[in-house]
Scaffold this active site. Structure first.
Site, short mmCIF file in Angstrom:
data_model
loop_
_atom_site.label_atom_id
_atom_site.label_comp_id
_atom_site.label_asym_id
_atom_site.label_seq_id
_atom_site.Cartn_x
_atom_site.Cartn_y
_atom_site.Cartn_z
CG ASP A 16 -4.22 -3.99 2.85
OD1 ASP A 16 -4.33 -3.65 1.65
OD2 ASP A 16 -4.82 -4.97 3.33
CG ASN A 64 1.49 -7.05 -4.44
OD1 ASN A 64 2.16 -6.45 -3.61
ND2 ASN A 64 0.24 -7.44 -4.18
C1 FPP Z 1 -1.69 -2.27 -0.52
O1 FPP Z 1 -2.83 -1.56 -0.87
C2 FPP Z 1 -0.49 -1.62 -0.98
C3 FPP Z 1 0.41 -2.13 -1.87
C4 FPP Z 1 0.26 -3.43 -2.53
C5 FPP Z 1 1.59 -1.40 -2.29
C6 FPP Z 1 2.23 -0.57 -1.24
C7 FPP Z 1 2.88 0.56 -1.90
C8 FPP Z 1 3.02 1.81 -1.37
C9 FPP Z 1 2.61 2.18 -0.03
C10 FPP Z 1 3.56 2.92 -2.14
C11 FPP Z 1 4.68 2.61 -2.98
C12 FPP Z 1 5.91 2.31 -2.30
C13 FPP Z 1 6.85 1.54 -2.86
C14 FPP Z 1 8.19 1.50 -2.26
C15 FPP Z 1 6.57 0.76 -4.08
P1 FPP Z 1 -3.87 -2.26 -1.84
O2 FPP Z 1 -3.56 -1.81 -3.23
O3 FPP Z 1 -3.84 -3.74 -1.64
O4 FPP Z 1 -5.20 -1.65 -1.33
P2 FPP Z 1 -6.65 -2.31 -1.36
O5 FPP Z 1 -6.56 -3.55 -0.50
O6 FPP Z 1 -7.52 -1.26 -0.76
O7 FPP Z 1 -6.96 -2.61 -2.79
#
Ligand code: FPP
Length: 237
Positions: A16, A64
């Site tokens: 996250d 998502n």
């Molecule tokens: C959460 O950060 C992350 C995700 C929803 C996606 C995770 C994806 C990766 C680490 C990279 C891609 C890897 C694959 C295999 C697709 P957030 O966007 O919720 O962050 P925030 O809470 O700060 O907005």
């Protein structure tokens, strides 16, 4: 003689903070995901080197899909790119990749990528790496209940024969032991529909570090914290 440090057999990670990492740098959210991908690449290697046998990461939840289309598209692109760029290295490192979650909602291209990496890495012996994609614990449990109910309705099983093991075996994660350690980055302290059944006796480790900044030293801190935990499983020492 010093006692050996206890290493988790299975680590699960809620990655996250990519969006906040990007915002803090005045970048697009998709750039945060790209940085998150680099962090994931390093973490897979570091976790395997630590002697962990199973790693599960929450890469895309069923919720998502509700993000802006451009961000969803960027994440789908990252999945395909990641498979393309990493598969040979993963084969060399003996890492077996499995996708868990409901994949029918993904495009043909994404599904083909996932099938390709699963096939290429199927013989891996060093560590199993499970990517949770279009995954949520409630949808997983719902699908499991449906499949068990179906078996009962068809007379293949009696209601009283349903055990905890029957349920574990009907989940996407049936090929893995339950996670010993669940890590969540970015300071949030919740499970967010991830591995609810499997987390019954997991140890939790929360860190304010944003996922793109989660490096080898951060992993070491989590492993150190885990080794200091006293796991009793409801018993008395
Ligand atoms: C959460 O950060 C992350 C995700 C929803 C996606 C995770 C994806 C990766 C680490 C990279 C891609 C890897 C694959 C295999 C697709 P957030 O966007 O919720 O962050 P925030 O809470 O700060 O907005």
């Amino acid at each position: 003689m010093s006692e050996e440090r206890s290493i988790p057999r299975h680590i699960a990670i809620i990655m996250d903070g990519n969006g906040r990492w990007a915002r803090m740098r005045g970048k697009e959210r998709s750039e945060g995901h790209l940085a998150g991908m680099n962090s994931l690449r390093e973490t897979v290697r570091n976790v395997a080197m630590a002697g962990v046998k199973y790693l599960t990461v929450y890469a895309f939840s069923t919720e998502n899909w509700g993000r802006p289309q451009a961000e969803v598209d960027a994440l789908m692109e990252l999945i395909c790119k990641g498979v393309e760029l990493e598969s040979e290295e993963l084969v060399k490192a003996g890492i077996k990749v499995r996708a868990i979650g409901e994949r029918s909602r993904f495009s043909q291209k994404v599904r083909a990528s996932l099938e390709k990496i699963e096939q290429m890495t199927a013989q891996g012996q060093t560590m199993t790496f499970a990517l949770a994609l279009n995954y949520s614990s409630r949808s997983e449990l719902t699908a499991a209940m449906q499949s068990i109910a179906q078996r009962v309705a068809e007379g293949k099983m009696k209601t009283e024969e349903i055990t905890e093991q029957t349920i574990s075996d009907a989940l996407y994660t049936s090929f893995m032991p339950d996670p010993d350690l669940i890590i969540r980055t970015s300071g949030e302290c919740r499970l967010s529909n991830f591995l609810m059944w499997q987390a019954s006796y997991s140890e939790f480790y929360f860190t304010p570090t944003l996922w793109p900044d989660f490096d080898k030293a951060e992993l070491e801190k989590a492993l150190e914290a885990y080794a200091a935990r006293d796991r009793r499983y409801g018993l008395v020492k």
